[in-house]
Design an enzyme around this catalytic site. Structure first.
Site, PDB file in Angstrom:
ATOM      1  N   GLU A 281      28.014 -46.080  10.051  1.00  0.00           N
ATOM      2  CA  GLU A 281      28.673 -45.450   8.904  1.00  0.00           C
ATOM      3  C   GLU A 281      29.533 -46.442   8.127  1.00  0.00           C
ATOM      4  OE1 GLU A 281      28.373 -41.931   7.930  1.00  0.00           O
ATOM      5  OE2 GLU A 281      28.943 -43.142   6.221  1.00  0.00           O
ATOM      6  N   ASP A 285      28.692 -47.931   4.403  1.00  0.00           N
ATOM      7  CA  ASP A 285      29.587 -47.569   3.293  1.00  0.00           C
ATOM      8  C   ASP A 285      30.141 -48.819   2.615  1.00  0.00           C
ATOM      9  OD1 ASP A 285      29.181 -44.977   4.095  1.00  0.00           O
ATOM     10  OD2 ASP A 285      31.162 -44.698   5.000  1.00  0.00           O
ATOM     11  N   SER A 528      25.710 -39.539   3.340  1.00  0.00           N
ATOM     12  CA  SER A 528      26.880 -40.385   3.547  1.00  0.00           C
ATOM     13  C   SER A 528      26.673 -41.754   2.894  1.00  0.00           C
ATOM     14  CB  SER A 528      27.204 -40.521   5.022  1.00  0.00           C
ATOM     15  OG  SER A 528      26.197 -41.204   5.670  1.00  0.00           O
ATOM     16  N   ASP A 571      17.581 -36.176 -14.117  1.00  0.00           N
ATOM     17  CA  ASP A 571      17.297 -34.890 -13.486  1.00  0.00           C
ATOM     18  C   ASP A 571      16.253 -35.088 -12.383  1.00  0.00           C
ATOM     19  OD1 ASP A 571      17.292 -32.241 -12.954  1.00  0.00           O
ATOM     20  OD2 ASP A 571      16.369 -31.610 -14.863  1.00  0.00           O
ATOM     21  N   GLY A 590      17.109 -29.161 -14.456  1.00  0.00           N
ATOM     22  CA  GLY A 590      18.500 -28.716 -14.558  1.00  0.00           C
ATOM     23  C   GLY A 590      19.177 -28.763 -13.195  1.00  0.00           C
ATOM     24  N   ASP A 592      20.380 -27.927  -9.513  1.00  0.00           N
ATOM     25  CA  ASP A 592      19.801 -27.209  -8.373  1.00  0.00           C
ATOM     26  C   ASP A 592      20.616 -27.509  -7.117  1.00  0.00           C
ATOM     27  OD1 ASP A 592      18.563 -29.620  -6.971  1.00  0.00           O
ATOM     28  OD2 ASP A 592      17.605 -29.755  -8.940  1.00  0.00           O
TER      29      ASP A 592
END
Ligand SMILES: *[C@@H]1O[C@H](CO)[C@@H](O)[C@H](O)[C@H]1NC(C)=O
Ligand SMILES: *[C@@H]1O[C@H](CO)[C@@H](O)[C@H](O)[C@H]1NC(C)=O
Length: 613
Positions: A281, A285, A528, A571, A590, A592
Site C-alpha cells: 500500500e 501510493d 487504493s 466518461d 454519464g 454511474d
C-alpha cells in the site's frame, strides 16, 4: 460559564415540572461477527460515560460547503478559518445546560460532571448500576473469538427533552472494528509478480501510461506554495530503496527523493514485519503520488499510529484539526486508539491535537465497511470531512475493492448484519460520506492502448449508502442514472430509495499498475491506487490555480457534477462491479455507481478550474 448556583436553581425549576417520556436513542441490530454476549456486567464496575452533544447549524453544513465550492457561488474559494468553523458549530449553552441538568436531577453529584475543554462532550465516571438507570440500558461483557473483551449495551434511551441535545453516548452499543486497508494483497491476492519483459499499458500501467492517458504536464510550476499529503497507517510501511528502484526503472527523476514524513501518534516505518502485505500500500501510493507530481513538489507522508494497536481516521483528524480534537474530543475507545497508549509497545507520547498542518489535498487509501461502524460514529466523522472542505481541503477516499460487496467478502442480511451469506449490497465508508470525494477504479481493456476508452475495473466499489442522505450536488446525475439505467434489482438487496448518497464521484486507473516492493517489480490493482493518482492530478490542478494567484480547489464535488465541468472527465461506459451474487451495477454514459463521472481529462479540468475565481 454558569455558576454552580445557577445550575442548581435551574435544576430545581425543571424538577418541579413534568418528567419527559423516554425515547430509544440507539439500538444495535446485531452483534458483529466473532463476538458473543458472555455475561451481565457487574453493577459496581466503573464506566467512563461520555455524552456527545449536538452542534448548532450542523444541518446547514452542506450549504456552507456549497457556498465556498459551487462554481456558481459568488463566494467560491472563500474558505473559512478554523476559528470560524469552531464558532459556528460549538454546542450552545442551552444544550450543555439541558444535558447537565438531567444528570444532576438524576442524582449525579455536580462535581462529577466534566464539560470537555471545547464543550463538545460531557464526561461522568459512573458505575454500571448508575448508567443502567440513566440510560434505561443493560450492560454486558462481550467476548471475541480471540479472547478480547468489550463492554457494551444493546440499546439505550434518553428523556425526550434531552434527545435533541445528544448525538450519542459511549460506551453503549458501539463495537470494535478494525481498519481494513484497501488494495493490498490481503483483500484478494491482488499483487502479482511480473516478468521482466516490458508490455503495453493494457497489461502494465506505468507513470508514462498515466501521463499519456490523462494529459498530465511534466512539471509543476508553483510547487513551493502547494502541498499534497498521503496518509498511511502503521504497520503499513515502505522502503526508500524501493522508491529509488521505482524511480530508476520508470525514469521519474525521483531517485533519492523522499516524502516528507510526519509521524503522528508514534507512526514509524516499521521493518519487523516483512511480508509483502505490509509494503504494497505505502509503496504504491508513494511511487505514484510522487511520480505524477514530479520531484519539485514535496509530498507529505502522514505516517499514523504505533506498531502496537495502530490508529484510526479519527486519530489522524485529531492531529490536523484542533477543533475536532479539543472541541469534539471525539475519540471512541471502541474504534480509536486513546493515546498515550500505556501497553507494552504502545505510543506513550501525547497525541498531537491540531498541531499537524493539513495539506491542500489529502489522499487516504484505507476504508471500513459502512456497517462496521454505527451511523452516529460514521456521521460525526463525516461532518468533520465537511468542515475540512469548508476550510479548503480536498479529502479523497477509495470506493473499495469488492464491487457492491463489503470488504472481507461480506454482504448484508435484510436486518443489516454482515455475513458471507448475505445478499444485500454492503457499502464502504468514508466513500459513502457526501463530504469526501470517493474514487473508483478503471482499466485499459486487454489489447487496448492509452488512446482507447477505459472500462470499469470489475472490483471497483460503488453503490448507495445506508447511512447518508443524497447531497444536492449529485441529485440530477443520480436521478438520471436511475431513470435511464435502473439496474432492475429488487429494493430488498440495495438502497433503491434514490434518496441516499451514491458513490464513487470519479475514478482513475487501478488495474495492473507496476510497483516495486522489497526489490521486486509487481503489479497491483485497487481503488487504493486510483486514489493517490487522482490526488496527484488534483494537486497539479492546484498548482495551476496557485500559479494564477487563485485559492486551492478544496471540496470538489459541487464543482465536478456541475455543468461547468461537463467534458472535464473521460466518461467510462463499459464494465460492471459484481458482488453479493449479482453482476452489480453497470458503467453507462454519464454518472454511474461503478466509475462515477469518469476519469481525469487534465487539460479540460485545468481549463474549467482556471475559469473560477
Ligand atoms: C474519570 O476517571 C479517570 C480515570 O480514573 C480520570 O482520569 C478522569 O479524570 C475521571 N473523569 C471525571 C470526569 O471524573
Ligand atoms: C437507505 O438509506 C437511507 C439513508 O439515506 C436510510 O435512511 C435507509 O435506512 C436506508 N435503507 C436501508 C434498507 O438500509
Amino acid at each position: 460559564m454558569l455558576s454552580l448556583l445557577s445550575w442548581l436553581t435551574l435544576s430545581l425549576v425543571v424538577v418541579s415540572g413534568a418528567t419527559s417520556p423516554w425515547t430509544l436513542h440507539e439500538r444495535r441490530s446485531h452483534i458483529p461477527p466473532g463476538w458473543n454476549r458472555a455475561r451481565k456486567h457487574e453493577p459496581s464496575a466503573i464506566i467512563p460515560l461520555r455524552i456527545a452533544l449536538t452542534q448548532p447549524n450542523i444541518d446547514q453544513i452542506g450549504s456552507y460547503l456549497n457556498d465556498v465550492s459551487h462554481p456558481d457561488s459568488p463566494n467560491y474559494g472563500d474558505h473559512w478559518t478554523p476559528d470560524q468553523v469552531a464558532t459556528k458549530f460549538a454546542p450552545t449553552k442551552e444544550t450543555i445546560n439541558t444535558v447537565r441538568d438531567w444528570l444532576l436531577q438524576s442524582g449525579v453529584d455536580p462535581a462529577r460532571v466534566e464539560v470537555s475543554p471545547g464543550k463538545g462532550w460531557l464526561h461522568v465516571n459512573s458505575t454500571v448500576g448508575e448508567v443502567e438507570g440513566l440510560l434505561r440500558a443493560k450492560y454486558y461483557v462481550y467476548v471475541h473469538d480471540t479472547g478480547a473483551e468489550h463492554v457494551a449495551s444493546e440499546s439505550y434511551h434518553l428523556p425526550a427533552h434531552v434527545t435533541p441535545h445528544v448525538d450519542f453516548v459511549t460506551p453503549t452499543i458501539h463495537f470494535d472494528a478494525r481498519l481494513a486497508h484497501e488494495g493490498g494483497p490481503t483483500t484478494s491476492g491482488i499483487v502479482t509478480k511480473v516478468s521482466a519483459k516490458a508490455k503495453g499499458c493494457d497489461e502494465e500501467i506505468t507513470p508514462s501510461c498515466l501521463r499519456a492517458l490523462y494529459g498530465l504536464p511534466n512539471k509543476p510550476v508553483s510547487a513551493k506554495k502547494n502541498s499534497f499529503g498521503i496518509v498511511e497507517f502503521t504497520p503499513q510501511t515502505h522502503r526508500q530503496s524501493d522508491l529509488n528502484s521505482f524511480a530508476k526503472k520508470y525514469s521519474t527523476g525521483l531517485s533519492g527523493v523522499s516524502p516528507k514524513m510526519v509521524s503522528i501518534d508514534g507512526g514509524v516505518l516499521q521493518t519487523k514485519l516483512t511480508d509483502d502485505n505490509y509494503y504494497a500500500e505505502s509503496s504504491a501510493d508513494l511511487e505514484y503520488g510522487m511520480s505524477l507530481v514530479g520531484p519539485k513538489q514535496e509530498v507529505t507522508l502522514y505516517q499514523v499510529g504505533d506498531t502496537h494497536r495502530g490508529a484510526s481516521f479519527n486519530n489522524f483528524l485529531d492531529a490536523i484539526d484542533g477543533f475536532y480534537c479539543i472541541f469534539e474530543n471525539g475519540d471512541d475507545a471502541s474504534h480509536d486508539t486513546i493515546y498515550p497508549d500505556n501497553v507494552p509497545g504502545g505510543y506513550k507520547g501525547k497525541q498531537p491535537c491540531g498541531t499537524v498542518k493539513p495539506t491542500n489535498v489529502i489522499s487516504t487509501s484505507y476504508k471500513y465497511n459502512e456497517a462496521d461502524l454505527s451511523d452516529l460514529y460514521a456521521g460525526r466523522q463525516c461532518l468533520e470531512y465537511g468542515k475540512l472542505g469548508i476550510m479548503g481541503i480536498t479529502v479523497l477516499y477509495p470506493s473499495g475493492d469488492d464491487g457492491v460487496e463489503g470488504g472481507r467478502g461480506l454482504c448484508l442480511t435484510p436486518k443489516g448484519k454482515q455475513t458471507s451469506k448475505g445478499k444485500v449490497f454492503n457499502p464502504s465508508f468514508p466513500a459513502s460520506c457526501p463530504f469526501v470525494t470517493a474514487v473508483g477504479a478503471t482499466r485499459i481493456a486487454s489489447g487496448g492502448s492509452v488512446h482507447d476508452p477505459e472500462s470499469a475495473w470489475d472490483h471497483s466499489g460503488g453503490g448507495w449508502s445506508n447511512y447518508f442522505g443524497m447531497p444536492a450536488y449529485q441529485a440530477d446525475a443520480v436521478k438520471s442514472y436511475l431513470k435511464h439505467h435502473h439496474p432492475g434489482y429488487s429494493g430488498d438487496i440495495w438502497n433503491s430509495t434514490g434518496k441516499s448518497r451514491a458513490y464513487p464521484d470519479l475514478s482513475a486507473i487501478g488495474y495492473n499498475v507496476m510497483i516495486v516492493i522489497r526489490d521486486e517489480v509487481m503489479t497491483i490493482s485497487g481503488t487504493s491506487l486510483s486514489t493517490p493518482i487522482v490526488g496527484a492530478i488534483l494537486t497539479l490542478v492546484n498548482d495551476a490555480r496557485i500559479n494564477a494567484g487563485k485559492r486551492p480547489i478544496g471540496f470538489i464535488n459541487s464543482a465536478i457534477y456541475s455543468e461547468k465541468f461537463s467534458g472535464a472527465f473521460h466518461d467510462v461506459t463499459t464494465g460492471t462491479n459484481p458482488g453479493c451474487g449479482t453482476k452489480g451495477f453497470e458503467a453507462v454514459k454519464g454518472w454511474d455507481p461503478v466509475t462515477g463521472l469518469g476519469t481525469p481529462n487534465f487539460p479540460r479540468m485545468v481549463e474549467a478550474w482556471l475559469k473560477l475565481r
